[in-house]
Design a protein around this motif. Structure first.
Motif: not given
Length: 303
Positions: A8-16, A30-42
């Protein structure tokens, strides 16, 4: 650090911001959680692994800061019956509690919402505002858990946010104005009465949340509102967008009615701005917030 709702918006900012500070899943910080496993691009082109929040292994040990941003958004109240919205919100809350249950006094951050303020500042009824009602219940439940477990709790009631990493852009006034200005044609404002908003920069908000969490005492601290250094009327905000983009403000189309109700969605920013000062930061003003929002929506690097 652990971040729920990482995409999400806030989560992406925090992970970045966490990865820029050297916290990554690879080094175990760091552990990052979403509704399903995968990878997010920074922004820098690297990727971060995502764990599915449901069924994730609980946190263990001490020194965790947990940014709990996972939520069933207000937009879902339009397509779900109230009973389903409540059930899914409660299930998500319980999954988050299971995640933190094994940690030793984690420092918990909860992104609540200005929607907890109903008519006359009182909590909204479930039938009138399911999203705000559930946020209020979750605030209370997390406060109880943190009191019982001697865990510090920082709650921010988030109002209006600008800057990079936004998603669901059609739901927000600032991003909608920018997208309309970039697209050409009319920049329509449907509201006939005054619309008052106050914005904070998403990265400043993350810095405030982590700073408050790091200094919080055990138990629940008093919730505080996000609030920028100024309040802006939506027409003036549209004019600011036009000025920064070099767009003719005559493209703004609006029918004003002096007798129409005023819409004010702006938090009491006193505690928020005090926290900005305690961190030694200079508050990010509205012009810079608009500029960074435009850069992000135009595909340019921010700051």
């Amino acid at each position: 650090m652990a971040v729920t709702g990482a995409t999400g918006w806030l989560g992406t900012a925090m992970v970045e911001m966490a990865t820029r500070a050297g916290l990554t899943p690879d080094n175990g910080r760091l552990r990052a959680f979403a509704s399903r496993p995968g990878r997010m691009s920074l922004e820098d082109g690297t990727t971060v692994g995502l764990e599915a929040l449901a069924g994730a292994a609980p946190l263990a040990g001490g020194d965790w800061v947990v940014a709990h941003f996972a939520a069933l958004g207000k937009d879902r109240t339009a397509d779900l019956p109230v009973t389903d919205y409540v059930a899914q919100s409660e299930a998500l809350h319980n999954v988050a509690l299971r995640l933190i249950a094994g940690a030793d006094r984690p420092r918990l951050i909860f992104a609540s919402s200005g929607a907890v303020y109903g008519p006359n500042g009182r909590p909204p009824a479930l039938a009138d505002e399911p999203y705000g009602h559930m946020k209020g219940l979750q605030e209370a439940a997390l406060a109880d858990w943190c009191e019982e477990n001697s865990a510090p709790l920082t709650i921010c009631r988030v109002f209006n946010v600008g800057g990079p990493y936004g998603n669901k852009l059609e739901l927000y006034a600032l991003s909608s104005l920018i997208r309309a200005a970039l697209a050409g044609g009319d920049i329509s404002i449907r509201a006939r009465g005054a619309v008052l908003r106050s914005y904070v920069h998403v990265e400043e908000l993350m810095a405030v949340l982590v700073g408050r969490a790091r200094s919080a005492w055990a138990g629940a601290s008093k919730p505080f509102d996000s609030g920028g250094v100024e309040v802006v009327e939506i027409g003036d905000l549209a004019a600011m967008v036009c000025a920064q983009l070099g767009v003719d403000p005559a493209r703004i189309v609006r029918q004003r009615d002096p007798g129409a109700p005023v819409s004010r969605y702006a938090g009491d920013g006193a505690d928020y701005q005090a926290a900005v000062g305690e961190l030694g930061l200079t508050p990010i003003g509205l012009e810079a917030i608009v500029s960074d929002s435009i850069a992000s929506l135009s595909g340019r690097s921010v700051r």
